[in-house]
Scaffold this active site. Structure first.
Site, short mmCIF file in Angstrom:
data_model
loop_
_atom_site.label_atom_id
_atom_site.label_comp_id
_atom_site.label_asym_id
_atom_site.label_seq_id
_atom_site.Cartn_x
_atom_site.Cartn_y
_atom_site.Cartn_z
NE ARG A 102 -3.82 0.93 1.77
CZ ARG A 102 -5.00 0.78 2.79
NH1 ARG A 102 -5.38 1.51 3.44
NH2 ARG A 102 -6.02 0.19 1.89
CG HIS A 129 -8.51 0.28 -2.77
ND1 HIS A 129 -7.73 -0.93 -2.45
CD2 HIS A 129 -8.85 0.51 -1.83
CE1 HIS A 129 -7.87 -1.21 -1.15
NE2 HIS A 129 -8.72 -0.29 -0.41
CD GLN A 132 -13.03 -1.96 -0.49
OE1 GLN A 132 -12.22 -1.68 0.47
NE2 GLN A 132 -14.45 -2.17 -0.32
CG ASP A 220 -13.27 6.81 -0.98
OD1 ASP A 220 -13.36 6.50 0.29
OD2 ASP A 220 -12.36 6.74 -1.67
CB CYS A 260 -14.09 1.57 0.11
SG CYS A 260 -13.86 3.17 0.20
NE ARG A 288 -10.44 -5.18 0.90
CZ ARG A 288 -9.46 -3.92 1.19
NH1 ARG A 288 -10.01 -2.88 1.42
NH2 ARG A 288 -8.20 -4.27 0.84
#
Ligand code: CP
Ligand code: NVA
Length: 306
Positions: A102, A129, A132, A220, A260, A288
């Site tokens: 990440r 991402h 996700q 988000d 998310c 996830r």
């Protein structure tokens, strides 16, 4: 599939295969069926940004698969003191079986894959991402029974989440509408990607228009990690870019809501809508774990399960 760097590089068949395996692994975990596909394997997890879900799901997922996860914070790694990513990649490749990273720049993830010789998984960059969105697609399919023909409306910043959702939805036969303020649109090459799916993509500044007949509403944060310094300016630009009761009334009656996480109630989503759809949002968070286990198995297992 050698790495998971972006969703662009996955075919529809590969995405479907990951989602099917994720469903199977979820079933096996819930029913106490052993699935040690990564026995004896080690995954390094490099974090240059904060994380709750990504860290815990990769770490627990690796454990459930019989392997060993190593949390590697950039505060402690030599990479944080300037050791080149090319060297880090070659060293880690001699000791580990896979790397999850990440970070900020997509190019850093690409460089790890280029210079290393083990699978690299993108656990979020400023650009995308993918992990996700695999969990998101899994969740939509779980609640709606299909993906093909559904419409997702993303209300928010044209950021990493928007980019991966555009690619993931269009590749799996969904349509997607993005509502974002002027100046916060997804990058041009993502808009170009969407051009190959005529009639399936819409970009607007009007959240109500995007939400029309949507089956899934998604949002988000207004300011992503690394953009904290722009918070005040973004709060102004994003006022009204929110999932709320008014917006829900434009969507299909049985529309689901996804986020998310982490969520900022009163900003991108109201507390009422969040709580009304908490079952979907937290199933998404749980997924996830299952979706990432499927990715790790496909990339790292010696013997691939059917
Ligand atoms: N959604 C997500 O990636 O959460 P974390 O930042 O907590 O990992
Ligand atoms: N856009 C958010 C996603 C967090 C999971 C960020 O990058 O901070």
């Amino acid at each position: 599939m050698k790495h998971l760097l972006t969703l662009e590089s996955l075919s529809f068949e590969e995405i479907k295969d990951i989602l099917n395996l994720a469903d199977q692994l979820k079933y096996e975990q819930k029913h106490g069926i052993e699935h040690h596909h990564l026995k004896g394997k080690a995954l390094g997890m490099i974090f240059e940004k904060s994380s709750t879900r990504t860290r815990v799901s990769f770490e627990t997922g690796m454990y459930q698969l019989g392997g060993h996860p190593l949390f590697l914070s950039s505060d402690d790694l030599q990479i944080g003191r300037g050791e080149p990513v090319e060297d880090t990649a070659r060293v880690l490749s001699r000791m580990l079986d896979g790397i999850m990273i990440r970070t900020f720049e997509q190019s850093e993830v690409e460089a790890l894959a280029q210079y290393g010789s083990i699978p690299v998984i993108n656990g979020l960059t400023d650009y995308c991402h993918p992990c996700q969105v695999l969990a998101d697609l899994m969740t939509i399919r779980e609640f709606k029974g299909k993906l093909q023909g559904l419409k997702l409306a993303f209300i928010g910043d044209g950021n990493n989440m928007a980019n991966s959702l555009i690619v993931g939805c269009l590749k799996t036969g969904m349509s997607i509408s993005i509502a974002c303020p002027k100046g916060y649109e997804p990058p041009q090459h993502i808009l170009d990607f969407a051009k190959d799916f005529p009639g399936k993509f819409e970009l607007t500044t009007d959240p109500l228009k995007a939400a029309e007949n949507a089956d899934v509403l998604y949002t988000d944060v207004w300011a992503s990690m690394g953009q904290e310094g722009e918070k005040a300016e973004r709060e102004k630009a994003f006022a009204g870019i929110q999932i709320n009761a008014g917006l829900m009334s434009k969507a299909n009656k049985d529309a689901m809501v996804l986020h998310c996480l982490p969520a900022h109630r009163g900003e991108e989503i109201t507390a009422d809508v969040f709580e009304a759809h908490a079952d979907e949002i937290f199933e998404e968070a749980e997924n996830r774990l299952h979706a990432q286990k499927a990715v790790m198995v496909r990339l790292m297992a010696d013997k691939k399960p059917e």
